[in-house]
Design an enzyme around this catalytic site. Structure first.
Site, PDB file in Angstrom:
ATOM      1  N   GLY B 244      32.123  50.106  45.665  1.00  0.00           N
ATOM      2  CA  GLY B 244      31.848  50.174  47.094  1.00  0.00           C
ATOM      3  C   GLY B 244      33.145  50.165  47.889  1.00  0.00           C
ATOM      4  N   PHE B 245      33.915  49.101  47.713  1.00  0.00           N
ATOM      5  CA  PHE B 245      35.230  48.961  48.360  1.00  0.00           C
ATOM      6  C   PHE B 245      35.118  48.980  49.882  1.00  0.00           C
ATOM      7  CE2 PHE B 245      35.749  51.663  44.487  1.00  0.00           C
ATOM      8  CZ  PHE B 245      36.098  50.638  43.634  1.00  0.00           C
ATOM      9  N   GLY B 471      30.346  45.575  41.191  1.00  0.00           N
ATOM     10  CA  GLY B 471      31.281  45.631  40.079  1.00  0.00           C
ATOM     11  C   GLY B 471      32.184  44.417  40.007  1.00  0.00           C
ATOM     12  N   ILE B 634      39.121  29.429  40.640  1.00  0.00           N
ATOM     13  CA  ILE B 634      38.678  30.686  40.042  1.00  0.00           C
ATOM     14  C   ILE B 634      37.417  30.410  39.235  1.00  0.00           C
ATOM     15  CG2 ILE B 634      39.282  32.537  38.438  1.00  0.00           C
ATOM     16  CD1 ILE B 634      40.779  32.538  41.170  1.00  0.00           C
ATOM     17  N   ASN B 636      35.543  32.620  37.378  1.00  0.00           N
ATOM     18  CA  ASN B 636      35.482  33.297  36.082  1.00  0.00           C
ATOM     19  C   ASN B 636      36.829  33.980  35.848  1.00  0.00           C
ATOM     20  OD1 ASN B 636      35.154  35.389  34.073  1.00  0.00           O
ATOM     21  ND2 ASN B 636      32.946  35.112  34.255  1.00  0.00           N
ATOM     22  N   LYS B 638      37.851  35.946  33.614  1.00  0.00           N
ATOM     23  CA  LYS B 638      37.834  37.343  33.180  1.00  0.00           C
ATOM     24  C   LYS B 638      37.501  38.293  34.326  1.00  0.00           C
ATOM     25  CE  LYS B 638      36.551  38.607  29.000  1.00  0.00           C
ATOM     26  NZ  LYS B 638      35.680  38.786  27.816  1.00  0.00           N
ATOM     27  N   THR B 639      36.412  38.004  35.048  1.00  0.00           N
ATOM     28  CA  THR B 639      36.045  38.924  36.132  1.00  0.00           C
ATOM     29  C   THR B 639      37.055  38.831  37.276  1.00  0.00           C
ATOM     30  OG1 THR B 639      34.514  37.284  37.034  1.00  0.00           O
ATOM     31  CG2 THR B 639      33.583  38.953  35.574  1.00  0.00           C
ATOM     32  N   GLU B 710      40.009  41.068  47.964  1.00  0.00           N
ATOM     33  CA  GLU B 710      40.967  41.809  48.780  1.00  0.00           C
ATOM     34  C   GLU B 710      42.396  41.324  48.597  1.00  0.00           C
ATOM     35  OE1 GLU B 710      38.717  43.323  51.568  1.00  0.00           O
ATOM     36  OE2 GLU B 710      37.084  41.990  51.074  1.00  0.00           O
TER      37      GLU B 710
END
Lengths: 339, 743
Positions: B244-245, B471, B634, B636, B638-639, B710
């Site tokens: 999307g961004f 995502g 944080i 996760n 990994k994500t 961001e």
């Protein structure tokens, strides 16, 4: 996209017959360019004759010591063919510098020659383009023309031929074998593509209905001293701003034979025979390369956003000549900018 | 350590198997019966009027159902407010098919609907339209003197703070000073997935819209307003998104078109935009920035002035926060910030990853590099000398700020100490080598969100909130939060999102989803936990008799006393013996204004980049990037790391290749396709190290998260631009830095 009919040809004669039997028809090989153009309504064929499955996919030795590249062999199979890698590594490099593995797996050798320009305006039917619609005007002249020609352009068209493979072919000078309604003939590679002149709608010199069946490479492959240098706006999957194909034969430090062709600068792969003559018998020095490079771009004309390409081409020629003379290049190498 | 402690670890995406097996359905993949297809016709001119649409020629084609345009669109909402979505800027939102006027190139002007997509596309190609063309203006350069200060208008937009100190005098008296202008062209989001809406006609005027959007409720409210639909008439669903961004923050014309056709034809309809049309739905605006800076003898900033001008459409005043960050990232007593818009005959810009900040950050951080050189200071040392412990824009301390630690850890990892200050002083592999840095700051925001938690007798927990998954890893982090809150393994938890039948969540943007929805999920699970505790206390012999909710904890499938772990019950036993088939709880979460009031809430980052430049040919290869991010906790590893990796890709793209080129003669973007609008490919990517500097922060929200979507992009573009200067001695101030600018 406009509706079209479709048939799959079984052999060359069938293909030629099928195409001749349909008005507004086109041959389709890998379809990696034509389908895009059809989706954009740039091309509107009423009938497609699929030639991708014709028995023309072999790469085989020729009696004269050359190598025949079948028209329907894919770009990938051609690049990675052992004979091509060993004897014509320049061709290997140029093919690998183009497109992406997925596209190269689908694209055919004949189709590569038939690619159309990537000119932004050619692709956008909302803008005038003499190549797409003769007489409508050239939007690139006075427009955004970063990827446009600096050599051999006309007032009607400043588009460039987008192929990498064809730049190497221009240097290697194969013969293009074609079949058509009037039988077979051969076309020297340098005569295959044309400059735009007043008829930019014609990219090449094929007659109506003619089909490429093979590219016959001469024996000489410049396998020791060659270079393919491609400069672009990202490190892969971008068309050349400027590319240079060089093949040299050397006797010690002296150049005995040379081939030099440029991509991204003209309506056709730009081979400069006068530059090749200038290189013959000369020492492989920076001075020689600089002189020759300046000669190649001496008649370069910028269009605004592509002015830089004249100087870029000059520098790229010097670099490619140097790389070729040093003989350090190998099949599979692709230049990735600063790496 | 407990096995149900999930937050902060790095589990795989819970939705990964669905995605790689094709079981995750995107908006264009809901193949409802009797589907018709719409194809949008776009204007080939930038300004003018439609005189006539020869629709009957096309309607006559067998299989063509209808051609919609301003000539036959039914009565729709009249007032602007019906068309305003949650983040609409000031002005009048664009109304598709509303009137014959054309106000931007590629404006959608008709929709052809047919039984097949192929037929709709063909019919659209045949549609003849007569235009009257007007003179247009699309060149921001012509509007330098025509900038205006916009009103507040848009949610999230903050006008720059008033000047502080005496910036002009301080600049005049500065020991060293610089003044430079920076520019970048328009950029488009270009997510891989095209904007697509599949509208399922459910009969009786009721529809379900499977729509590519970052905010299902934003779209639902828009559709209710525009088409006069009741709350129960329309459901909007988007469970997965191919990127999307920011492009999906506002309702796009694809959903308008599909719903219009479905309601009129009383039939299910799908509308998919083309890649070319993806260049007509909003973009990062072409922006010009003027920076002035001066330093004191000790290398501290004496004056900082930052003015920005960017384009907007004729009908909306699109705003973003471009310059405000410059007043808070460094300590400076004399600051002047200015922000103006100029109207052009283009579509409205739209929030695009780190909107405003990504633009302003390039100006600020390249200017900081120029200033460091002018003052004879190492760029890192210069930033350390101007470190801000307070947000001077609002004169408040930061709730937490570990930017200094980011600088230190990233510099060490990068090997900044090996850098020699002089431009053109480093070489390797026959190339010039450059090292540069840049840092940034982004808001840590929490927005009101709601969630529902349900647990079945067999201990399976389902949590729902109508947020999005573009995502970023929403499914995964919400599953982690819910599982940890109720002491369950990840496998026992299902998180569902993207459906207006679920509790309302805000649009997925602003890096606020983790904080906002995450807190709501935690609250809903806590509320459910209280109900479970009550059930557990029902038996006369309950070991938890008399315990308050704060006295117990959910761990490893058990509910136990915090201070006496032996006093425990098995969660599943409680549920099964209770006789209840299901327990549920709703909750919502709001930012704790009282707690936050005294603080400035922000995340920070720094990026270090190394480039190799082939001096003869101008080619640039980014060889290494180290990015350090301080964004609270944080959730996760990994994500989160993946998000920062993606941010680096974005920063690199902005630095070296991304630009949508406008041909002003036509007022039309010319490189509106993936062949000529260049985004980085694998071969462009450097080795990337990501460092997260942990911040303990219970002020931002109970989870202590700040969001990372961001902030990771900031600094990267400037770091690369500064590295190119360090390598070559050439300061390129107009992005992207393509090879011709170095010849």
């Amino acid at each position: 996209m406009y509706p079209f009919t479709y048939s799959r040809a079984t052999d060359v004669a069938d293909a030629v017959r099928d195409k001749a039997g349909h008005d507004g028809s086109a041959y389709i090989g890998g379809g990696t360019n034509l389908i895009d153009l059809m989706k954009m309504n740039v091309e509107q064929p009423a009938h497609l004759t699929n030639v991708a499955k014709l028995p023309l996919s072999k790469i085989e030795d020729l009696p004269d010591g050359g190598l025949r590249l079948g028209a329907t062999a894919t770009n990938s199979d051609t690049a990675w063919n052992e004979q091509v890698k060993q004897r014509y590594p320049l061709l290997n490099q140029a093919i690998l510098a183009g497109a992406s593995p997925q596209l190269r797996n689908a694209a055919t050798n004949g189709g590569n020659l038939m690619q159309r320009t990537r000119c932004y305006y050619f692709y956008d039917i909302a803008t005038p383009c003499n190549k797409r619609e003769p007489g409508s005007g050239c939007s690139a002249i006075g427009g955004y023309n970063r990827i446009h020609a600096i050599l051999g352009a006309s007032e009607a068209c400043i588009a460039t031929h987008p192929s990498d493979m064809c730049v190497a072919l221009a240097a290697l000078a194969p013969t293009v074998r074609v079949s058509g309604p009037n039988g077979e003939r051969t076309i020297a590679f340098e005569d295959f593509h044309r400059l735009p002149g007043e008829q930019p709608e014609f990219d090449n010199t094929l007659a109506e209905g003619e089909l490429i069946t093979s590219l016959d490479l001469p024996e000489k492959g410049f396998a020791k001293h060659f270079a393919y240098l491609k400069l672009r706006d990202r490190h892969s999957y971008a068309f050349a701003l400027v590319s240079v194909a060089v093949g040299l034969e050397m006797d010690g430090d002296t150049i005995t034979e040379a081939r030099l062709a440029l991509g991204g600068v003209a309506h056709k792969p730009w081979r400069d025979k006068s530059a090749e003559e200038m290189l013959k018998g000369q020492p492989a020095t920076a001075e020689t390369f600089g002189r020759v490079a300046a000669h190649v771009v001496a008649n370069g004309v910028g269009q605004g956003s592509n002015d830089f390409k004249i100087e870029l081409a000059r520098r790229a020629i010097v670099r490619a000549l140097k790389q070729a003379a040093e003989g350090q290049q190998e099949a599979g190498d692709v230049y990735l900018g600063g790496q | 350590m407990t096995q149900t402690n999930h937050i902060g670890k790095g589990p795989n995406r819970v939705d990964g198997p669905l995605k790689v097996s094709g079981a995750a359905h995107y908006s264009g993949e809901f193949n409802v019966p009797d589907l018709a297809y719409g194809y949008v016709v776009s204007s080939p001119i930038a300004k003018g009027k439609i005189l006539k649409i020869h629709a009957d020629e096309v309607r006559a084609l067998p299989g063509v159902l209808e051609v919609f345009s301003h000539e036959n669109v039914p009565y729709l909402a009249w007032f602007d407010k019906s068309y305003k979505d949650q983040i609409a800027p000031g002005g009048s939102p664009f109304r598709p098919l509303h009137e014959p006027d054309i106000t931007f190139n590629q404006q959608p002007i008709a929709l052809v609907v047919a039984d097949t997509f192929e037929l709709a596309r063909y019919a659209a190609a045949l549609l003849r339209i007569d235009y009257e063309q007007d003179e247009h203006e699309t060149n921001l350069e012509t509007k330098r003197a025509a900038g205006f200060v916009p009103g507040k208008g848009k949610t999230g937009f903050q006008p720059p703070p008033p000047p502080r100190g005496n910036p002009d005098k301080a600049l005049k008296n500065a020991t060293h000073s610089i003044e430079a202008e920076y520019a970048h062209g328009a950029q488009h989001h270009n997510p891989m997935e095209l904007f697509t809406t599949t509208v399922e006609w459910r009969g009786n005027g009721k529809i379900t819209a499977y729509d590519k959007t970052q905010g299902v409720f934003n779209v639902k409210n828009y559709l209710m307003g525009v088409f006069g639909l009741g709350k129960n008439d329309v459901r909007v669903v988007n469970q997965f998104m191919g990127g999307g961004f920011g492009s999906g923050l506002r309702p796009q014309y694809s959903v308008f078109m599909a719903v219009l056709a479905a309601l009129e034809l009383k039939r299910s309809v799908r509308v998919t935009l083309t890649r070319q049309q993806m260049f007509s739905i909003g973009h990062r605006p072409n922006t010009l920035q003027l920076l002035k800076m001066g330093t004191n003898p000790d290398g501290t900033l004496a004056s900082l002035q930052h003015h920005a001008l960017h384009e907007t459409s004729q009908f909306e005043d699109y705003t973003e926060n471009v310059v405000n960050w410059s007043g808070m990232l460094y300590k400076c007593e004399n600051v002047k910030l200015g922000y103006q818009l100029a109207k052009l005959d283009i579509y409205s810009p739209q929030d695009m990853r780190a909107p405003g900040a990504a633009s302003g950050n390039v100006g600020l951080e390249v200017a900081m590099d120029e200033m460091a050189y002018a003052a004879g200071l190492d760029p890192l040392e210069f930033r350390l000398r101007n470190y801000a412990d307070r947000d001077q824009n609002v004169d408040k301390p930061f709730s937490s700020k570990k930017l200094r630690e980011c600088y230190q850890q990233a510099a060490a990892k990068f090997g900044w100490e090996n850098r020699t200050q002089e431009p053109r002083s480093m070489r390797a592999n026959g190339k010039l080598v450059g090292m540069g840095m840049g840092g940034g700051v982004w808001d840590a925001t929490q927005v009101k969100s709601a969630a529902k938690a349900l647990i079945s007798a067999d201990g399976q927990l389902t949590v729902r909130s109508a947020t999005g998954e573009n995502g970023t890893g929403t499914y995964t982090i919400m599953t982690q939060i819910a599982a940890e809150t109720l002491g369950l393994p990840l496998e026992a938890v299902t998180f569902e999102l993207g459906d207006t039948d679920q509790p309302e969540a805000p649009i997925q943007g602003g890096s606020w989803t983790a904080a906002s929805v995450g807190t709501a999920v935690k609250n809903a699970c806590d509320a459910l936990g209280e109900k479970i505790l009550k059930l557990a206390q029902k038996p006369a012999d309950s070991p938890l008799k008399g315990a308050k909710f704060d006295d117990v904890e959910f761990v490893n499938g058990q509910l136990r006393l915090r201070l006496d772990h032996d006093q425990a019950v098995v969660l599943r036993d409680v549920l099964q013996t209770s006789g209840e088939t299901q327990l549920e709880a709703d909750s919502s979460a709001m930012p704790n204004m009282v707690k936050q009031n005294g603080y400035s809430l922000h995340s920070h980052n720094v990026a270090f980049a190394e480039v190799e430049v082939d001096e003869d040919l101008g080619t640039i290869k980014v060889t290494r990037v180290v990015s350090a991010v301080a964004a609270g906790r944080i959730l996760n590893q990994k994500t989160a790391r993946s998000q920062v990796l993606g941010s680096v890709v974005w920063g690199l793209g902005m630095a070296l290749m991304e630009e949508t080129v406008m041909d002003h003669k036509f007022g039309r973007y010319v490189n509106h396709n993936f062949a000529e609008y260049h985004i980085p490919v694998n071969a462009d990517m450097p080795h990337i190290d990501v460092i997260f500097v942990h911040e303990d922060d219970d002020i931002v929200n109970p989870l202590g998260v700040k969001g990372i979507g961001e902030v990771g992009m900031l600094g990267v573009t400037a770091a690369i631009a500064n590295a190119v200067f360090h390598a070559t001695g050439k300061r390129v101030r107009d992005l992207p830095i393509m090879l011709d600018k170095l010849l």
